[in-house]
Design a protein around this motif. Structure first.
Motif, PDB file in Angstrom:
ATOM      1  N   PHE A  35      10.765  32.513  43.488  1.00 38.76           N
ATOM      2  CA  PHE A  35      11.773  33.560  43.338  1.00 38.76           C
ATOM      3  C   PHE A  35      11.664  34.192  41.952  1.00 38.76           C
ATOM      4  O   PHE A  35      11.227  33.558  40.994  1.00 38.76           O
ATOM      5  N   TYR A  37      14.581  36.321  39.536  1.00 39.57           N
ATOM      6  CA  TYR A  37      15.937  36.821  39.367  1.00 39.57           C
ATOM      7  C   TYR A  37      16.036  37.571  38.048  1.00 39.57           C
ATOM      8  O   TYR A  37      15.360  37.243  37.077  1.00 39.57           O
ATOM      9  N   GLU A  44      25.574  38.014  35.679  1.00 36.70           N
ATOM     10  CA  GLU A  44      25.313  37.653  37.077  1.00 36.70           C
ATOM     11  C   GLU A  44      23.819  37.592  37.343  1.00 36.70           C
ATOM     12  O   GLU A  44      23.022  38.216  36.646  1.00 36.70           O
ATOM     13  N   PHE A  47      19.082  38.951  42.565  1.00 33.99           N
ATOM     14  CA  PHE A  47      17.891  38.526  43.302  1.00 33.99           C
ATOM     15  C   PHE A  47      16.883  39.676  43.330  1.00 33.99           C
ATOM     16  O   PHE A  47      17.232  40.819  43.607  1.00 33.99           O
ATOM     17  N   ARG A  50      11.654  36.902  46.945  1.00 38.06           N
ATOM     18  CA  ARG A  50      11.348  35.552  47.402  1.00 38.06           C
ATOM     19  C   ARG A  50       9.974  35.609  48.059  1.00 38.06           C
ATOM     20  O   ARG A  50       9.673  36.526  48.810  1.00 38.06           O
ATOM     21  N   PHE A  91      14.261  35.374  35.276  1.00 35.29           N
ATOM     22  CA  PHE A  91      13.973  33.978  35.589  1.00 35.29           C
ATOM     23  C   PHE A  91      13.069  33.888  36.807  1.00 35.29           C
ATOM     24  O   PHE A  91      13.293  34.556  37.821  1.00 35.29           O
ATOM     25  N   LEU A 104      17.095  25.284  43.520  1.00 35.91           N
ATOM     26  CA  LEU A 104      16.051  25.963  42.768  1.00 35.91           C
ATOM     27  C   LEU A 104      15.827  25.303  41.421  1.00 35.91           C
ATOM     28  O   LEU A 104      16.779  24.889  40.758  1.00 35.91           O
ATOM     29  N   PHE A 106      14.479  26.346  37.835  1.00 39.74           N
ATOM     30  CA  PHE A 106      14.292  27.584  37.098  1.00 39.74           C
ATOM     31  C   PHE A 106      13.372  27.395  35.897  1.00 39.74           C
ATOM     32  O   PHE A 106      13.348  26.331  35.271  1.00 39.74           O
ATOM     33  N   GLY A 107      12.636  28.460  35.580  1.00 37.66           N
ATOM     34  CA  GLY A 107      11.943  28.508  34.309  1.00 37.66           C
ATOM     35  C   GLY A 107      12.934  28.807  33.202  1.00 37.66           C
ATOM     36  O   GLY A 107      14.124  29.025  33.451  1.00 37.66           O
ATOM     37  N   SER A 108      12.441  28.811  31.991  1.00 39.12           N
ATOM     38  CA  SER A 108      13.321  28.989  30.837  1.00 39.12           C
ATOM     39  C   SER A 108      13.730  30.433  30.625  1.00 39.12           C
ATOM     40  O   SER A 108      14.609  30.715  29.821  1.00 39.12           O
TER      41      SER A 108
ATOM     42  N   PHE B  33      25.489  24.731  45.919  1.00 38.30           N
ATOM     43  CA  PHE B  33      25.040  24.080  44.699  1.00 38.30           C
ATOM     44  C   PHE B  33      25.870  24.576  43.519  1.00 38.30           C
ATOM     45  O   PHE B  33      26.404  25.691  43.536  1.00 38.30           O
ATOM     46  N   TYR B  35      25.391  25.063  39.298  1.00 41.37           N
ATOM     47  CA  TYR B  35      24.460  25.091  38.185  1.00 41.37           C
ATOM     48  C   TYR B  35      25.235  25.298  36.885  1.00 41.37           C
ATOM     49  O   TYR B  35      26.307  25.909  36.869  1.00 41.37           O
ATOM     50  N   GLN B  37      24.608  26.876  32.932  1.00 38.87           N
ATOM     51  CA  GLN B  37      23.727  27.621  32.043  1.00 38.87           C
ATOM     52  C   GLN B  37      24.334  27.603  30.647  1.00 38.87           C
ATOM     53  O   GLN B  37      25.288  28.329  30.358  1.00 38.87           O
ATOM     54  N   SER B  42      18.341  28.202  30.256  1.00 38.50           N
ATOM     55  CA  SER B  42      18.118  28.456  31.670  1.00 38.50           C
ATOM     56  C   SER B  42      19.189  27.763  32.515  1.00 38.50           C
ATOM     57  O   SER B  42      20.106  27.147  31.986  1.00 38.50           O
ATOM     58  N   LEU B  43      19.061  27.884  33.800  1.00 39.09           N
ATOM     59  CA  LEU B  43      20.009  27.254  34.713  1.00 39.09           C
ATOM     60  C   LEU B  43      19.550  25.843  35.038  1.00 39.09           C
ATOM     61  O   LEU B  43      18.376  25.617  35.363  1.00 39.09           O
ATOM     62  N   ILE B  90      28.044  28.887  31.123  1.00 39.02           N
ATOM     63  CA  ILE B  90      28.325  29.609  32.356  1.00 39.02           C
ATOM     64  C   ILE B  90      28.067  28.644  33.508  1.00 39.02           C
ATOM     65  O   ILE B  90      27.016  27.997  33.547  1.00 39.02           O
ATOM     66  N   LEU B  92      27.632  28.375  37.564  1.00 40.77           N
ATOM     67  CA  LEU B  92      27.334  29.242  38.700  1.00 40.77           C
ATOM     68  C   LEU B  92      27.306  28.459  39.996  1.00 40.77           C
ATOM     69  O   LEU B  92      26.723  27.372  40.073  1.00 40.77           O
ATOM     70  N   ARG B  96      22.829  28.588  50.082  1.00 39.71           N
ATOM     71  CA  ARG B  96      21.661  28.918  50.894  1.00 39.71           C
ATOM     72  C   ARG B  96      22.015  28.642  52.334  1.00 39.71           C
ATOM     73  O   ARG B  96      22.664  27.641  52.650  1.00 39.71           O
ATOM     74  N   GLU B 102      17.000  33.793  50.783  1.00 32.27           N
ATOM     75  CA  GLU B 102      17.153  33.678  49.340  1.00 32.27           C
ATOM     76  C   GLU B 102      18.384  32.836  49.018  1.00 32.27           C
ATOM     77  O   GLU B 102      19.202  32.578  49.884  1.00 32.27           O
ATOM     78  N   ALA B 103      18.467  32.430  47.779  1.00 26.55           N
ATOM     79  CA  ALA B 103      19.621  31.691  47.303  1.00 26.55           C
ATOM     80  C   ALA B 103      20.591  32.681  46.684  1.00 26.55           C
ATOM     81  O   ALA B 103      20.235  33.446  45.803  1.00 26.55           O
ATOM     82  N   PHE B 104      21.807  32.694  47.184  1.00 23.18           N
ATOM     83  CA  PHE B 104      22.817  33.615  46.681  1.00 23.18           C
ATOM     84  C   PHE B 104      23.589  32.949  45.552  1.00 23.18           C
ATOM     85  O   PHE B 104      23.829  31.744  45.569  1.00 23.18           O
ATOM     86  N   PHE B 105      24.001  33.764  44.591  1.00 21.11           N
ATOM     87  CA  PHE B 105      24.738  33.250  43.448  1.00 21.11           C
ATOM     88  C   PHE B 105      26.043  33.994  43.267  1.00 21.11           C
ATOM     89  O   PHE B 105      26.113  35.218  43.501  1.00 21.11           O
ATOM     90  N   GLY B 106      27.052  33.246  42.838  1.00 19.16           N
ATOM     91  CA  GLY B 106      28.280  33.882  42.407  1.00 19.16           C
ATOM     92  C   GLY B 106      28.067  34.546  41.061  1.00 19.16           C
ATOM     93  O   GLY B 106      27.009  34.404  40.435  1.00 19.16           O
ATOM     94  N   GLN B 107      29.079  35.243  40.608  1.00 18.63           N
ATOM     95  CA  GLN B 107      28.948  35.981  39.352  1.00 18.63           C
ATOM     96  C   GLN B 107      29.085  35.073  38.131  1.00 18.63           C
ATOM     97  O   GLN B 107      28.868  35.508  37.011  1.00 18.63           O
ATOM     98  N   ARG B 110      32.385  31.954  32.985  1.00 16.62           N
ATOM     99  CA  ARG B 110      32.024  31.793  31.580  1.00 16.62           C
ATOM    100  C   ARG B 110      33.126  30.977  30.901  1.00 16.62           C
ATOM    101  O   ARG B 110      34.241  31.455  30.726  1.00 16.62           O
TER     102      ARG B 110
END
Lengths: 116, 114
Positions: A35, A37, A44, A47, A50, A91, A104, A106-108, B33, B35, B37, B42-43, B90, B92, B96, B102-107, B110
């Motif tokens: 992915f 992002y 936020e 996306f 993918r 990312f 997922l 993630f990279g840095s 999930f 996460y 940050q 990163s996450l 943050i 998040l 899925r 794709e994996a959806f994320f909330g906003q 913070r």
């Protein structure tokens, strides 16, 4: 174990330049998803794309293109004719499928600054 | 696609207190999930929220610090307990559905702990 490496911490370009963001991944799975992002300053996650491990076709979407090379475990992202609105942190992420893990990794991240 | 709403969007909390973050998905999803940050980072996955059972935590995260609930297929909460300034991040929520989406994320939420 999975790992995603984005070696470029920060890139600065001038508007209309092309820029490539690198992503290298490690996984033992044969089936996985990659992915990209975008995270603008507002925070936020947006996306972008993918790609599954069996589809090595490169993809183009407007000014964005992605180059997936399984032989080098890379999934690079190119922005053509960059714009100020492209400024964000990008990312790359990996999701293994063989192990059943769906979260997922993630990279840095790479911070892209596009100067006017 | 799924739309994820997180509440609150931001908060400033006193150390030693707890904050519960809510995550609402507009459709039933298989997996959710949480996460974290940290600033400029990163996450990192905290845990997978399992419907009807205890969450599955990643190494370095424990239930006492980050209790998670998931009473149904569209809703989950994450509590950050006994907060310290190091918890400023943050947070998040992600969802899925089928494996090839794709994996959806909330906003994101913070959080600042003072």
């Amino acid at each position: 174990a999975q790992k995603v490496t984005q070696a470029q911490t920060e890139i600065s370009v001038v508007e209309k330049e092309d820029v490539t963001l690198d992503c290298v991944y490690e996984t033992r799975d044969t089936t996985y998803y990659l992915f990209w992002y975008k995270q603008p300053p507002s925070g936020e996650l947006v996306f972008l794309i993918r790609r599954n491990s069996f589809d090595e076709q490169n993809e183009i979407s407007g000014r964005y293109s992605w180059n997936f090379q399984k032989s080098t475990s890379s999934f690079n992202f190119t922005i053509t004719a960059s714009q100020v609105v492209d400024s964000a942190v990008y990312f790359c992420a990996l999701s293994d499928m063989d192990t059943g893990r769906r979260a997922l990794t993630f990279g840095s991240g790479t911070r892209l600054q596009v100067q006017p | 696609s799924a739309v994820i709403s997180q509440k609150p969007s931001r908060d400033i909390c006193q150390r030693g207190t707890s904050l519960t973050i809510q995550c609402q998905v507009d459709s039933q999803v298989t997996m959710m999930f949480w996460y974290r940050q940290q600033p400029g980072q990163s996450l990192t996955l905290i845990a997978t929220a399992n419907q009807g059972s205890e969450a599955t935590y990643e190494s370095g995260f424990v239930i006492d610090k980050f209790p998670i609930s998931r009473p149904n297929l569209t809703f989950s909460t994450l509590t950050v307990s006994n907060m310290s300034p190091e918890d400023s991040s943050i947070y998040l929520c992600s969802a899925r559905d089928r494996e090839n989406t794709e994996a959806f994320f909330g906003q994101g939420t913070r959080l600042t702990v003072v």
